[in-house]
Design an enzyme around this catalytic site. Structure first.
Site, short mmCIF file in Angstrom:
data_model
loop_
_atom_site.label_atom_id
_atom_site.label_comp_id
_atom_site.label_asym_id
_atom_site.label_seq_id
_atom_site.Cartn_x
_atom_site.Cartn_y
_atom_site.Cartn_z
N LYS A 127 0.84 -1.21 0.00
CA LYS A 127 0.00 0.00 0.00
C LYS A 127 0.87 1.26 0.00
O LYS A 127 0.63 2.20 -0.75
CB LYS A 127 -0.94 -0.01 1.22
CG LYS A 127 -2.05 -1.04 1.09
CD LYS A 127 -2.81 -1.28 2.40
CE LYS A 127 -3.82 -2.42 2.22
NZ LYS A 127 -4.52 -2.79 3.45
N GLN A 175 -4.24 -1.36 9.74
CA GLN A 175 -4.18 -2.72 9.20
C GLN A 175 -4.70 -3.71 10.24
O GLN A 175 -4.24 -3.72 11.38
CB GLN A 175 -2.73 -3.06 8.80
CG GLN A 175 -2.59 -4.38 8.09
CD GLN A 175 -3.28 -4.42 6.72
OE1 GLN A 175 -3.25 -3.45 5.97
NE2 GLN A 175 -3.93 -5.53 6.41
N ASP A 235 -10.95 3.10 4.50
CA ASP A 235 -11.37 1.70 4.40
C ASP A 235 -12.89 1.58 4.37
O ASP A 235 -13.43 0.51 4.09
CB ASP A 235 -10.82 0.89 5.58
CG ASP A 235 -9.48 0.24 5.27
OD1 ASP A 235 -9.26 -0.09 4.08
OD2 ASP A 235 -8.67 0.08 6.19
#
Ligand code: NAP
Length: 304
Positions: free
Chosen positions: A52, A96, A119
């Site tokens: 990412k 994460q 997200d």
């Protein structure tokens, strides 16, 4: 022959578009920024976060990797999120998952400002999605819609069956398909006679987390199969069940001692009209949509 939906190529096109948008924002003195928070050293999480951060660099997005130790506690994480919420150079906050057991994951995700929730996990963004006014939609489900649209696969009026009802994949995927005017059925572990339902699907989304779970008998010939699952298999017995006679897979299995299979049995792909392979289908879209969300967050926060 079924059509293979090439997630790598579609993700590449999206990333090129995002890079163009980043350039246009730079001309206005704006540089989108992503904070990636990685707790501890789980190998899979490290690989995901590293890629990412690298993709941000490739596209001209500022990124900052923050790596609290795996002994971190909820309060320290909440302080970190509060400081990232306050920073003007950060448009997106990515935490994460999974987090260590002592950290209250829900409390933490709820603490991320909805405007920086790239997200799309915050209840405010989940609510907006349900209301048909999405701001930041979860990346993997948004990627599924991009695959279907960019491949010219009709969604409106089709029967889409989603197997899996997680907040991260199944539920938002079903909602996005509904907003595209599919007729949507959501299945889960308590669904009776699952195969009878999946055989009705024009578009079948498998987000279950069980290797090869969707078998040939569960698929309507000609259906589009979207395989979200990522399952690592390590035994010869499993390998032979899914990939016997596949020379490419054999070589990589011999080298690495493992390979990846989705939630759809590869033999079921033979019946499909089109399908996303694993790897190289849905997976690459997740990072591409994270980048798109970061730029979108940067614009929305500035009223652009
Ligand atoms: P999850 O939170 O574990 O949810 C799994 C869902 O599958 C649940 O709703 C569960 O039903 C359902 N399920 C389990 N066993 C079932 C059965 N026997 N019959 C019918 N439904 C069943 O998993 P997730 O986070 O949604 O992820 C699903 C898969 O996608 C995993 O393999 C994951 O690694 C992969 N994934 C891939 C990406 C990507 O970028 N490609 C991104 C995210 C996830 P209940 O609710 O009834 O328990």
């Amino acid at each position: 022959m079924p059509r293979i939906l090439d997630g790598v190529a579609i993700a590449k096109a999206i990333k090129q578009e995002v890079a163009e948008e980043v350039k246009a924002l730079a001309a206005k003195g704006i540089r989108p920024g992503l904070a990636a928070v990685l707790v501890g050293h789980a190998p899979a999480s490290e690989i995901y976060v590293r890629s990412k951060v690298q993709t941000c660099a490739d596209l001209g997005i500022f990124s900052e990797l923050i790596t609290p130790p795996d002994t971190v506690i909820t309060e320290e994480m909440l302080d970190l999120v509060a400081s990232l919420n306050d920073r003007d150079d950060i448009d997106g906050i990515l935490i994460q998952l999974p987090l260590p057991p002592q950290v209250d994951t829900k409390a933490l995700l709820d603490a991320v400002s909805p405007s920086k929730d790239v997200d799309g996990f915050h209840p405010v963004n989940a609510g907006r999605l349900q209301a048909g006014r999405p701001a930041l939609a979860p990346c993997t489900p948004a990627g599924i819609i991009e695959i279907l649209k960019r491949s010219g696969i009709p969604i409106a009026g089709q029967h889409a069956v989603v197997v899996g009802r997680s907040d991260i994949v199944g539920k938002p995927a079903a909602m996005l398909l509904l907003h595209q005017n599919a007729t949507v059925t959501i299945c889960h572990s308590k669904t009776r006679d699952l195969g009878a339902v999946t055989r009705q699907a024009d578009i079948l989304v498998a987000a279950i987390g069980r290797p090869g779970f969707i078998t040939r008998e569960m698929v309507k010939p000609g259906a589009t199969l979207i395989d979200v699952g990522i399952n690592r298999i390590t035994t010869r017995e499993e390998f032979d069940r899914y990939f016997a006679g596949n020379a490419n897979r054999e070589a990589s299995f011999a080298k690495r001692g493992s390979t990846i299979v989705g939630d759809v049995d590869p033999k079921a792909f033979e019946l499909a009209g089109a399908y996303t392979p694993v790897p190289g289908g849905v997976g690459p879209l997740t990072i591409a949509m994270l980048m798109a969300n970061t730029v979108r967050a940067a614009k929305l926060r500035r009223g652009l």
